[in-house]
Design a protein around this motif. Sequence first.
Motif, PDB file in Angstrom:
ATOM      1  N   LEU A  82     -22.632 -24.804 -19.618  1.00 43.11           N
ATOM      2  CA  LEU A  82     -22.627 -23.518 -18.958  1.00 43.11           C
ATOM      3  C   LEU A  82     -22.954 -23.436 -17.789  1.00 43.11           C
ATOM      4  O   LEU A  82     -24.054 -24.249 -17.636  1.00 43.11           O
ATOM      5  CB  LEU A  82     -23.205 -22.580 -20.172  1.00 43.11           C
ATOM      6  CG  LEU A  82     -22.710 -22.555 -21.583  1.00 43.11           C
ATOM      7  CD1 LEU A  82     -23.644 -21.881 -22.503  1.00 43.11           C
ATOM      8  CD2 LEU A  82     -21.343 -22.067 -21.905  1.00 43.11           C
ATOM      9  N   MET A  83     -22.665 -22.213 -17.043  1.00 43.26           N
ATOM     10  CA  MET A  83     -23.264 -22.020 -15.882  1.00 43.26           C
ATOM     11  C   MET A  83     -23.316 -20.293 -15.514  1.00 43.26           C
ATOM     12  O   MET A  83     -22.609 -19.649 -16.494  1.00 43.26           O
ATOM     13  CB  MET A  83     -22.328 -22.350 -14.612  1.00 43.26           C
ATOM     14  CG  MET A  83     -20.973 -22.217 -14.791  1.00 43.26           C
ATOM     15  SD  MET A  83     -20.190 -22.620 -13.249  1.00 43.26           S
ATOM     16  CE  MET A  83     -20.554 -21.590 -11.973  1.00 43.26           C
ATOM     17  N   ALA A  84     -23.932 -19.904 -14.770  1.00 43.07           N
ATOM     18  CA  ALA A  84     -23.904 -18.551 -14.242  1.00 43.07           C
ATOM     19  C   ALA A  84     -22.564 -18.056 -13.696  1.00 43.07           C
ATOM     20  O   ALA A  84     -21.989 -18.924 -13.045  1.00 43.07           O
ATOM     21  CB  ALA A  84     -25.050 -18.208 -13.234  1.00 43.07           C
ATOM     22  N   PRO A  85     -21.997 -16.995 -14.255  1.00 41.43           N
ATOM     23  CA  PRO A  85     -20.643 -16.354 -13.544  1.00 41.43           C
ATOM     24  C   PRO A  85     -20.654 -16.641 -12.209  1.00 41.43           C
ATOM     25  O   PRO A  85     -21.744 -16.027 -11.188  1.00 41.43           O
ATOM     26  CB  PRO A  85     -20.438 -15.348 -14.250  1.00 41.43           C
ATOM     27  CG  PRO A  85     -21.452 -15.052 -15.309  1.00 41.43           C
ATOM     28  CD  PRO A  85     -22.654 -15.953 -15.115  1.00 41.43           C
ATOM     29  N   ARG A  87     -10.366 -31.866   9.251  1.00 38.96           N
ATOM     30  CA  ARG A  87     -11.419 -32.461   8.383  1.00 38.96           C
ATOM     31  C   ARG A  87     -10.798 -32.059   6.979  1.00 38.96           C
ATOM     32  O   ARG A  87     -10.361 -30.724   6.653  1.00 38.96           O
ATOM     33  CB  ARG A  87     -12.598 -32.199   8.792  1.00 38.96           C
ATOM     34  CG  ARG A  87     -13.015 -32.900  10.038  1.00 38.96           C
ATOM     35  CD  ARG A  87     -14.364 -32.346  10.398  1.00 38.96           C
ATOM     36  NE  ARG A  87     -15.480 -32.515   9.481  1.00 38.96           N
ATOM     37  CZ  ARG A  87     -16.734 -32.405   9.658  1.00 38.96           C
ATOM     38  NH1 ARG A  87     -17.218 -31.566  10.613  1.00 38.96           N
ATOM     39  NH2 ARG A  87     -17.535 -32.918   8.718  1.00 38.96           N
ATOM     40  N   THR A  88     -11.429 -32.603   5.874  1.00 33.61           N
ATOM     41  CA  THR A  88     -11.339 -32.200   4.354  1.00 33.61           C
ATOM     42  C   THR A  88     -12.610 -32.225   4.170  1.00 33.61           C
ATOM     43  O   THR A  88     -13.286 -33.134   3.684  1.00 33.61           O
ATOM     44  CB  THR A  88     -10.488 -33.428   3.632  1.00 33.61           C
ATOM     45  OG1 THR A  88      -9.086 -33.564   4.401  1.00 33.61           O
ATOM     46  CG2 THR A  88     -10.407 -32.758   2.238  1.00 33.61           C
ATOM     47  N   SER A  89     -13.171 -30.948   4.035  1.00 31.91           N
ATOM     48  CA  SER A  89     -14.607 -30.654   3.465  1.00 31.91           C
ATOM     49  C   SER A  89     -14.680 -29.042   3.035  1.00 31.91           C
ATOM     50  O   SER A  89     -13.604 -28.327   2.966  1.00 31.91           O
ATOM     51  CB  SER A  89     -15.600 -30.922   4.586  1.00 31.91           C
ATOM     52  OG  SER A  89     -15.339 -30.092   5.579  1.00 31.91           O
ATOM     53  N   TYR A  90     -15.556 -28.962   2.306  1.00 27.83           N
ATOM     54  CA  TYR A  90     -15.827 -27.434   1.740  1.00 27.83           C
ATOM     55  C   TYR A  90     -16.223 -26.625   2.885  1.00 27.83           C
ATOM     56  O   TYR A  90     -16.735 -27.048   3.874  1.00 27.83           O
ATOM     57  CB  TYR A  90     -17.191 -27.883   0.579  1.00 27.83           C
ATOM     58  CG  TYR A  90     -16.708 -28.458  -0.162  1.00 27.83           C
ATOM     59  CD1 TYR A  90     -15.727 -28.318  -1.414  1.00 27.83           C
ATOM     60  CD2 TYR A  90     -17.715 -29.583  -0.763  1.00 27.83           C
ATOM     61  CE1 TYR A  90     -15.572 -29.365  -2.370  1.00 27.83           C
ATOM     62  CE2 TYR A  90     -17.369 -30.710  -1.498  1.00 27.83           C
ATOM     63  CZ  TYR A  90     -16.331 -30.406  -2.493  1.00 27.83           C
ATOM     64  OH  TYR A  90     -16.238 -31.312  -3.397  1.00 27.83           O
ATOM     65  N   SER A  91     -16.050 -25.462   2.726  1.00 31.62           N
ATOM     66  CA  SER A  91     -16.153 -24.129   3.485  1.00 31.62           C
ATOM     67  C   SER A  91     -16.856 -23.094   2.406  1.00 31.62           C
ATOM     68  O   SER A  91     -16.438 -23.063   1.412  1.00 31.62           O
ATOM     69  CB  SER A  91     -15.067 -23.774   4.275  1.00 31.62           C
ATOM     70  OG  SER A  91     -14.351 -24.639   4.890  1.00 31.62           O
ATOM     71  N   ASP A  92     -17.805 -22.407   3.020  1.00 22.73           N
ATOM     72  CA  ASP A  92     -18.368 -21.261   2.430  1.00 22.73           C
ATOM     73  C   ASP A  92     -17.581 -20.147   2.890  1.00 22.73           C
ATOM     74  O   ASP A  92     -17.273 -19.665   3.830  1.00 22.73           O
ATOM     75  CB  ASP A  92     -19.888 -21.072   2.515  1.00 22.73           C
ATOM     76  CG  ASP A  92     -20.176 -20.740   4.070  1.00 22.73           C
ATOM     77  OD1 ASP A  92     -19.828 -21.669   4.759  1.00 22.73           O
ATOM     78  OD2 ASP A  92     -20.523 -19.710   4.258  1.00 22.73           O
ATOM     79  N   GLY A  93     -17.202 -19.227   1.488  1.00 19.91           N
ATOM     80  CA  GLY A  93     -16.337 -18.192   1.760  1.00 19.91           C
ATOM     81  C   GLY A  93     -17.040 -16.780   1.376  1.00 19.91           C
ATOM     82  O   GLY A  93     -18.203 -16.747   0.970  1.00 19.91           O
ATOM     83  N   GLY A 131     -25.332 -22.763  -3.084  1.00 20.13           N
ATOM     84  CA  GLY A 131     -26.929 -22.813  -3.215  1.00 20.13           C
ATOM     85  C   GLY A 131     -27.124 -21.665  -4.029  1.00 20.13           C
ATOM     86  O   GLY A 131     -26.666 -21.227  -4.933  1.00 20.13           O
ATOM     87  N   ASP A 132     -28.275 -20.735  -3.506  1.00 20.93           N
ATOM     88  CA  ASP A 132     -28.837 -19.862  -4.125  1.00 20.93           C
ATOM     89  C   ASP A 132     -28.430 -18.549  -3.446  1.00 20.93           C
ATOM     90  O   ASP A 132     -28.881 -17.385  -3.603  1.00 20.93           O
ATOM     91  CB  ASP A 132     -30.371 -19.619  -4.186  1.00 20.93           C
ATOM     92  CG  ASP A 132     -30.935 -20.881  -4.823  1.00 20.93           C
ATOM     93  OD1 ASP A 132     -30.292 -21.405  -5.741  1.00 20.93           O
ATOM     94  OD2 ASP A 132     -32.000 -21.496  -4.314  1.00 20.93           O
ATOM     95  N   VAL A 133     -27.540 -18.707  -2.478  1.00 22.72           N
ATOM     96  CA  VAL A 133     -26.759 -17.223  -1.708  1.00 22.72           C
ATOM     97  C   VAL A 133     -25.912 -16.662  -2.989  1.00 22.72           C
ATOM     98  O   VAL A 133     -25.092 -17.277  -3.437  1.00 22.72           O
ATOM     99  CB  VAL A 133     -25.916 -17.768  -0.756  1.00 22.72           C
ATOM    100  CG1 VAL A 133     -25.681 -16.711  -0.170  1.00 22.72           C
ATOM    101  CG2 VAL A 133     -26.793 -18.394   0.187  1.00 22.72           C
ATOM    102  N   PRO A 134     -26.460 -15.413  -3.350  1.00 21.71           N
ATOM    103  CA  PRO A 134     -25.799 -14.805  -4.496  1.00 21.71           C
ATOM    104  C   PRO A 134     -24.245 -14.569  -4.296  1.00 21.71           C
ATOM    105  O   PRO A 134     -23.582 -14.320  -5.334  1.00 21.71           O
ATOM    106  CB  PRO A 134     -26.625 -13.411  -4.710  1.00 21.71           C
ATOM    107  CG  PRO A 134     -27.102 -13.498  -3.262  1.00 21.71           C
ATOM    108  CD  PRO A 134     -27.395 -14.547  -2.565  1.00 21.71           C
TER     109      PRO A 134
END
Length: 256
Positions: free
Chosen positions: A192-195, A250-256, A233-236
Amino acid sequence: PSTAALCPQAFLPAWAMAHVADDSGEAAEEVVAEVFACRICDDVMLDPTTLPCCGKSFCRGCLRRWIRTSVHTAGVPRCPGGCTAKLPVRLPARSQTLRDAIEQLLPRALARRQEEAREDEAVDGEVCYGSLQEFQEVAANRDIIFGSRLGVRQGTPGIVIGNFSDGLHVTVRFDEREDGSELCVNVLPEALMAPLPGGFRLGQRVAALYDLLLNDELGVRLGTIGTIVGRLGDVPDRLLVLFDARVDGRTSYSDG
């Protein structure tokens, strides 16, 4: 009409108001207590919650205990008011009107109930395995398999009902099961994880609503499709998205 709105007895039915007018002291308080009694514990309601299916009100704690017991005995909780409707695990909000009325009319009984609740919490607590809380919102952080079949998809939200009796698993009511069942599932806490914020789910396909900048340069164009892989991370309010294409190739993650 304006005078009745300010009178505490306006909360009572006609038969109760007649008794209050005739009696005094403890006798009158007993009559009022009957009006505001929970239909499960027969005591003055604590955190009164009214169910829309039958219109009856109960202690919020009593409803939660009813749900916990029902999922292990009947499978699907039903209304304790007798209408047999399915009882949602996400209960309606507490009734502020009933809370105000009880505070005004039964302050001593309310204080007693609150003290009893504090003592019960100190003894029993509400912490589940894995430091989860009863009736906490969660989501599956992986696919949950029933034998050889997919039971609950990764990212599906749910509610922790409580600990399972084996000392390892917690009982969760997921919003959806792949087999269409409404029964709860016993899972390990690490599943389980936080939603995720905004109601998004792990593995959900999304699209960029506008051009996304990465290090002050255009990184992802408007409309580009991607897959949600987690939170940043901890950014809500930030998500990690694996986009199908980036401007820089590039193939990598991006923050939305």
